[in-house]
Scaffold this motif. Structure first.
Motif, mmCIF file in Angstrom:
data_model
loop_
_atom_site.group_PDB
_atom_site.id
_atom_site.type_symbol
_atom_site.label_atom_id
_atom_site.label_comp_id
_atom_site.label_asym_id
_atom_site.label_seq_id
_atom_site.Cartn_x
_atom_site.Cartn_y
_atom_site.Cartn_z
ATOM 1 N N ASP A 1 56.339 -77.125 79.121
ATOM 2 C CA ASP A 1 57.676 -77.605 79.483
ATOM 3 C C ASP A 1 58.069 -78.837 78.671
ATOM 4 O O ASP A 1 58.942 -79.616 79.099
ATOM 5 N N ALA A 2 57.431 -79.039 77.509
ATOM 6 C CA ALA A 2 57.741 -80.216 76.683
ATOM 7 C C ALA A 2 59.215 -80.234 76.297
ATOM 8 O O ALA A 2 59.793 -79.212 75.916
ATOM 9 N N ARG A 3 59.820 -81.432 76.386
ATOM 10 C CA ARG A 3 61.253 -81.597 76.055
ATOM 11 C C ARG A 3 61.433 -82.888 75.273
ATOM 12 O O ARG A 3 60.925 -83.935 75.663
ATOM 13 N N GLU B 1 61.579 -96.533 63.401
ATOM 14 C CA GLU B 1 61.079 -95.282 62.842
ATOM 15 C C GLU B 1 61.729 -94.099 63.546
ATOM 16 O O GLU B 1 61.792 -94.063 64.778
ATOM 17 N N HIS B 2 62.194 -93.133 62.779
ATOM 18 C CA HIS B 2 62.764 -91.925 63.365
ATOM 19 C C HIS B 2 62.103 -90.671 62.831
ATOM 20 O O HIS B 2 62.543 -89.564 63.129
ATOM 21 N N THR B 3 61.061 -90.844 61.996
ATOM 22 C CA THR B 3 60.301 -89.695 61.510
ATOM 23 C C THR B 3 58.825 -89.943 61.785
ATOM 24 O O THR B 3 58.342 -91.074 61.744
ATOM 25 N N GLY B 4 58.140 -88.843 62.114
ATOM 26 C CA GLY B 4 56.705 -88.936 62.339
ATOM 27 C C GLY B 4 56.301 -89.472 63.678
ATOM 28 O O GLY B 4 55.108 -89.659 63.942
ATOM 29 N N ILE B 5 57.251 -89.710 64.567
ATOM 30 C CA ILE B 5 56.916 -90.194 65.911
ATOM 31 C C ILE B 5 58.044 -89.820 66.866
ATOM 32 O O ILE B 5 59.223 -89.874 66.498
ATOM 33 N N SER B 6 57.680 -89.408 68.066
ATOM 34 C CA SER B 6 58.707 -88.995 69.038
ATOM 35 C C SER B 6 58.207 -89.215 70.452
ATOM 36 O O SER B 6 56.994 -89.298 70.704
ATOM 37 N N LEU B 7 59.155 -89.303 71.360
ATOM 38 C CA LEU B 7 58.861 -89.439 72.793
ATOM 39 C C LEU B 7 59.216 -88.114 73.463
ATOM 40 O O LEU B 7 60.334 -87.607 73.306
ATOM 41 N N VAL B 8 58.271 -87.563 74.213
ATOM 42 C CA VAL B 8 58.412 -86.215 74.761
ATOM 43 C C VAL B 8 58.176 -86.250 76.271
ATOM 44 O O VAL B 8 57.205 -86.860 76.744
ATOM 45 N N ALA B 9 59.057 -85.606 77.015
ATOM 46 C CA ALA B 9 58.866 -85.412 78.463
ATOM 47 C C ALA B 9 58.109 -84.110 78.676
ATOM 48 O O ALA B 9 58.401 -83.104 78.035
#
Length: 840
Positions: free
Chosen positions: A139-141, A58-66
Motif C-alpha cells: 500500500d506504499a503511497r 534534494e528532490h532526486t534520490g530520496i522520497s517520503l513514502v506512506a
C-alpha cells in the motif's frame, strides 16, 4: 473549510497550524466516515510534505513514502503514521539528519510513529524476510521527494509479491489463522478487537493482498461496505476514548453508538457483527480459491498438459453426484449442469443438505445462483423440503459452514423470515459464546449427536433451531418463541400434533435445568409441576436432549457433569409421574448412610462435622470419615474442582463439602461467611434438616456444598472447622472481616451490572415458600443473603445455589418458625427486604 484549505493552513503554520487544523477537523460534526479519513490523510500529507521540503532541497534520490493504513489514505483520529524514508544509498549522516527533522515534529505532537529508513534494495530484502513489512509496502503511497524512486519501489514490491505468491499466500493464511485463534471471532465477541479478531480490519487487508497477487480475488459484494463500517466504528472509538485503541470495551459501547448515530450498544454490536460476518465469509471463500489454485499449480506440468490436451486445452474438472441437481467438484458442492433452480424450489435445501452430509462447503457461485433464480417454496412446504432441512440440521459440525453460506446470500431469511430478528443479535451474558443465531445452529449441531436417543429426531433438531427464536422480540423469549414456533412449524409442514410438541419444547426449553438447579427435587410439588408442563414421556425425552444440547452450545459455564446429573435425576422422577408410578408424599428423602453418620457425629459432639471429597458421581452411601473434634483431619482433596481429570478415570463433578451441625439459628450465614473468608467459591449448595435415627431426639442441619478455591488449594479442615465454631458462637465477626478484606483489596470497577431481583415463586412448593434471588455473583453474597433471611425471622428449610457465569440464581425454601409456608403478604415483604439488602 475544505480539506485543501485545511492543508494549506497546516503548511503555512508549521506543527502548531497542523495541530489546530487537525483538531478542528476531528471535531467537525458535519464530517465523519470516509470523508473525514481522507481529509485527515490529505491534511497530514500536506504537513509532512512541508516538513520534507523545509528539511532538504534534494528532490532526486530520496522520497517520503506512506505505507500500511496511512498508505491507503485511511487515517482514524488516533491512528499512528507508517512512514518510510526511501533513499538511493547516499551519505548516511545526511539521511539521518533528514529523518530527525521529519520524525521529531511528529513525536512532539504526540502522534505515534512507525518509521524506517531504507534503500529500495533494503526495503525489498526486509519485505522478503518479514511478511508484515511486505504487506505494508503493498500500500506504499508517495508523499514527497523523488516520485520515480517511490514508483520503482512500488513496481518491484508488487512484482515480488506476485512472483512469490505460491510461497507467501500460505504464510499469510497461517498468519491469519494464528491471529484468529489468539483473538477470537469478531462476530461473536462482546468486547471485540476491531482490527485483530477474525473478520476484522486485518483480515480485510489480507484479502486486498490476495487480490494483489492475481492468484485469486475475494467476493466484492458488500466487502467495501463492511470495511467502511468497521473503520467508522474505530473512528468513533478513538474519539470516545481519546486513545489509539481497537478494542470495543463494554463501558465505551454506548458512547461509540451515540457517536455513530445508532440507537444503543446492541445496535452497534449488531452492525459490527454483520460487517465481520461479511469479511469472514469472504475470507473463507478466498482461501478456498487460493488452495485450489495452488493445488492445481502443484500438478506436474506434463500430466496437466496431457489432461488439458484431452479437453481441447481446457482443464478437466471431475464431477461426482451428491443429490439430484447437486455434484461435487474440486472440493465443493456445486449445482449440476442440468439443475434448474427456477423450476425446483426445494433445490436450495437439497443442495445445502447434500453439502453438509458430504462435509463439503457449498460453492459461493451455487449459492448466488440459488439466491437469484430459485423459486420460493409454497406454504406449507412439501415433505421433501422439510426432510432436507432436517437432514441439513442433523449433519453435525459441517452444518455451520453451509448455513453461513446460505446466510451470506440471504437464503436463510427467505426460508425462515423470523430469522432476521435474531441474525447477528448479541447476547450480553458472558456465559454465551455466540450470537443468538449462531447459538441456535450450534444447538442443532449438538442435538445432532443426540438423535439416536430420541424417538423423533426431526422434532429435536427443529426445536434446537427454534428454541431461542423469541429473543428477537420483547418480553419473555420463551413465551414469544412458543408463538413463533407454532407459526414456523405449520409453515414448514408439520401437523397439529407435532406443532404442539415443538411449541411445548420451545416454551419450556429452560424448565429442566432451572428446576433441577433451583428447586428441591425431593418436593413432590416440584416434580408434579414439571410433569404437568411437559405432558408426555415422549416430550420429556425430547426436552431432556434439547436441554443438554442447548447448555453445551451456550458455553462451558452452562453445563457440567454435576448439572447433568441433577437434570437426569429430575427427568427420572418426572418420568415416573408421567408413567403413573406412585410418588412419595414426604417432603424430604430419607438420609443416606453417610448423612446419617455425619448427623449422629454432629449431635454427639454438639458441634460442626465436616467431610470433603472429590465427586465423580452423584452422592452415594460410601464416603470418607468425617472431620470432628475427635477426627480433625480431612481426606486428601483435589486442589480445586477445576483440576483436570485423569484420562483413565471418570470426570470429576467438583469438590463436595458436607457439613453437619446441630439445628440452630444462623447456620447458613455462618457457613457461607466462613467459606467466603477462606476465598472458597460456592458452585452449588443445598441445605436441609436431617432427622436423627429412631430413639434420638432432635435434628441436624446438613449442608451439601460444591466449592472451588479462588486461589491456590483448599484450606485445611481444622481451620475451617475452628472458624465455623467461632462464627456459630458469635466470637468471629465475619462481616467485619469481609469488609476489611474488601477495603484492603478493592475489586476493579467494571461494567455496571443490572440490579438484583428477588421474587416469590408461587405454587412452587406445598410445604414451604420459595424465594428466588437473581444477582451479580460476588464474594460473600450467600453470607449477605443468609443474614438477611435470619433478620427476617424465617427458617430456611433448604437452599439451592446456582452460579452461571457472573450471575447467581439462588432459591431458598423458607417457612415460619412452626414450619408452615409464609402468607402471601409476608413472603412479599421478605422478598423486598432481601432485595433492599442487596442494593445497599
Amino acid at each position: 473549510m475544505t480539506s485543501t484549505g485545511v492543508t494549506d493552513e497546516a503548511e503555512d503554520s508549521g506543527p502548531g497550524g497542523y495541530a489546530a487544523a487537525r483538531l478542528r477537523l476531528l471535531t467537525e460534526g458535519a464530517r465523519s466516515g470516509p470523508p473525514r479519513r481522507r481529509a485527515l490523510a490529505e491534511l497530514t500529507d500536506g504537513w509532512l510534505a512541508g516538513l520534507f521540503g523545509a528539511a532538504t532541497e534534494e528532490h532526486t534520490g530520496i522520497s517520503l513514502v506512506a505505507v500500511g493504513g496511512y498508505g491507503r489514505g485511511e487515517l482514524s483520529p488516533r491512528s499512528d503514521l507508517d512512514l518510510l524514508l526511501l533513499h538511493d544509498g547516499r551519505d548516511d549522516k545526511a539521511v539521518a539528519a533528514l529523518a530527525d527533522r521529519l520524525w521529531y515534529p511528529v513525536w512532539d505532537l504526540g502522534i505515534d510513529l512507525d518509521h524506517s529508513v531504507r534503500t529500495p534494495q533494503q526495503a525489498r530484502k526486509t519485505a522478503g524476510q518479514d511478511l508484515k513489512v511486505h504487506l505494508g509496502l503493498l500500500d506504499a503511497r508517495h508523499l514527497a521527494g523523488d516520485l520515480g524512486l517511490t514508483a520503482s519501489l512500488r513496481t518491484a514490491v508488487l512484482a515480488d509479491w506476485r512472483n512469490q505468491a505460491p510461497k507467501r499466500l500460505p504464510e499469510l493464511r497461517d498468519l491469519c489463522a494464528e491471529r484468529a485463534e489468539r483473538q477470537g471471532e469478531l462476530q461473536f465477541l462482546l468486547e471485540p478487537d476491531l482490527k485483530e479478531a477474525r473478520g476484522g480490519l486485518r483480515d480485510a487487508t489480507a484479502l486486498r493482498a490476495v487480490a494483489a497477487s492475481w492468484l485469486a480475488d475475494a467476493p466484492r459484494e458488500g466487502l467495501a461496505e463492511a470495511r467502511r463500517r468497521l473503520l467508522d466504528a474505530r473512528d468513533a472509538l478513538h474519539l470516545a476514548t481519546g486513545r489509539a485503541t481497537d478494542r470495543l470495551a463494554l463501558q465505551e459501547q454506548d458512547q461509540v453508538a451515540a457517536e455513530l448515530g445508532l440507537l444503543d450498544a446492541d445496535a452497534l454490536l449488531r452492525q459490527v457483527y454483520e460487517a465481520a460476518r461479511v469479511i469472514s465469509y469472504a475470507g473463507d471463500v478466498t482461501w478456498r480459491e487460493v488452495g485450489r489454485v495452488l493445488r492445481s499449480r502443484s500438478v506436474r506440468p506434463r500430466l496437466r498438459a496431457m489432461m488439458n490436451g484431452r479437453n481441447g486445452g481446457k482443464p478437466v474438472a471431475e464431477r461426482s453426484p451428491l443429490a439430484e441437481g447437486v455434484v461435487e467438484q474440486d472440493g465443493e458442492a456445486v449445482l449440476a449442469r442440468t439443475a434448474r433452480p427456477e423450476r425446483d424450489p426445494v433445490l436450495p435445501l437439497r443442495a445445502a443438505a447434500a453439502a453438509a452430509q458430504a462435509g463439503l462447503p457449498l460453492s459461493r457461485h451455487a449459492v448466488r445462483r440459488l439466491a437469484t433464480t430459485a423459486r420460493p417454496l409454497p406454504t406449507p412446504w412439501p415433505a421433501e423440503a422439510r426432510e432436507q432441512l432436517v437432514t441439513l440440521l442433523g449433519s453435525g459440525r459441517p452444518t455451520v459452514q453451509v448455513w453461513e453460506a446460505l446466510e451470506a446470500e440471504g437464503l436463510v431469511t427467505r426460508l425462515l423470515p423470523d430469522w432476521e430478528r435474531v441474525r447477528c443479535r448479541p447476547q450480553r451474558n458472558a456465559v454465551h459464546l455466540w450470537t443468538v443465531d449462531r447459538h441456535l445452529i450450534e444447538t442443532a449441531v449438538r442435538a445432532a449427536g443426540f438423535t439416536r436417543r430420541v424417538h423423533r429426531p426431526d422434532l429435536l433438531l427443529i426445536a434446537a433451531l427454534l428454541h431461542d427464536i423469541g429473543k428477537g422480540w420483547p418480553g419473555d423469549h420463551s413465551v414469544a418463541g412458543e408463538t413463533i414456533a407454532r407459526d414456523v412449524a405449520a409453515r414448514i409442514g408439520f401437523d397439529g400434533a407435532d406443532t404442539a410438541v415443538l411449541a411445548t419444547l420451545v416454551r419450556h426449553h429452560l424448565l429442566l435445568v432451572e428446576t433441577a438447579t433451583r428447586r428441591d427435587l425431593d418436593d413432590p410439588a416440584t416434580v408434579r409441576a414439571v410433569a404437568q408442563a411437559v405432558g408426555t414421556e415422549h416430550t420429556l425425552e425430547l426436552l431432556h436432549a434439547l436441554t443438554e444440547a442447548d447448555a453445551l452450545a451456550t458455553g462451558p459455564a452452562a453445563w457440567s457433569s454435576w448439572r447433568g446429573s441433577l437434570v437426569a435425576d429430575l427427568v427420572k422422577r418426572v418420568s415416573g409421574v408421567l408413567a403413573g408410578e406412585p410418588q412419595p408424599e414426604a417432603e424430604t428423602a430419607a438420609p443416606t448412610a453417610e448423612q446419617e453418620r455425619l448427623a449422629v457425629e454432629a449431635f454427639r459432639t454438639g458441634g460442626p462435622v465436616l467431610a470433603l471429597r472429590a465427586q465423580t458421581e452423584p452422592p452415594a452411601d460410601s464416603a470418607p470419615a468425617p472431620s470432628s473434634p475427635s477426627s480433625p483431619s480431612f481426606p486428601s482433596p483435589l486442589s480445586s474442582p477445576s483440576s483436570p481429570s485423569s484420562a483413565d478415570g471418570p470426570e470429576p463433578l467438583g469438590v463436595e463439602l458436607l457439613i453437619a451441625v446441630p439445628d440452630q439459628a444462623g447456620v447458613l450465614p455462618a457457613v457461607a461467611g466462613v467459606l467466603a473468608m477462606h476465598r472458597l467459591t460456592v458452585r452449588t449448595a443445598e441445605l436441609r434438616s436431617v432427622p436423627l435415627p429412631d430413639g434420638v431426639e432432635g435434628s441436624v442441619l446438613l449442608l451439601d456444598w460444591r466449592v472451588a478455591a479462588q486461589y491456590g488449594s483448599l484450606p485445611q479442615a481444622a481451620r475451617l472447622r475452628a472458624d465455623l465454631v467461632r462464627a456459630l458462637d458469635g466470637t468471629l465477626d465475619i462481616a467485619a472481616r469481609l469488609a476489611e478484606r474488601d477495603a484492603a483489596h478493592p475489586r476493579r470497577r467494571g461494567v455496571e451490572p443490572p440490579p438484583p431481583r428477588v421474587t416469590v415463586a408461587s405454587a412452587a412448593s406445598r410445604l414451604a415458600t420459595v424465594i428466588e434471588v437473581r444477582a451479580q455473583d460476588a464474594p460473600g453474597l450467600l453470607f449477605r443473603l443468609g443474614r438477611a433471611l435470619e433478620a427476617a425471622g424465617v427458617r430456611v428449610r433448604s437452599a439451592h445455589v446456582s452460579t452461571l457465569g457472573a450471575n447467581a440464581v439462588d432459591a431458598f425454601y423458607v417457612t415460619r418458625g412452626e414450619g408452615t409456608p409464609l402468607p402471601g403478604d409476608e413472603a412479599a415483604s421478605v422478598a423486598r427486604g432481601l432485595e433492599e439488602s442487596l442494593r445497599t
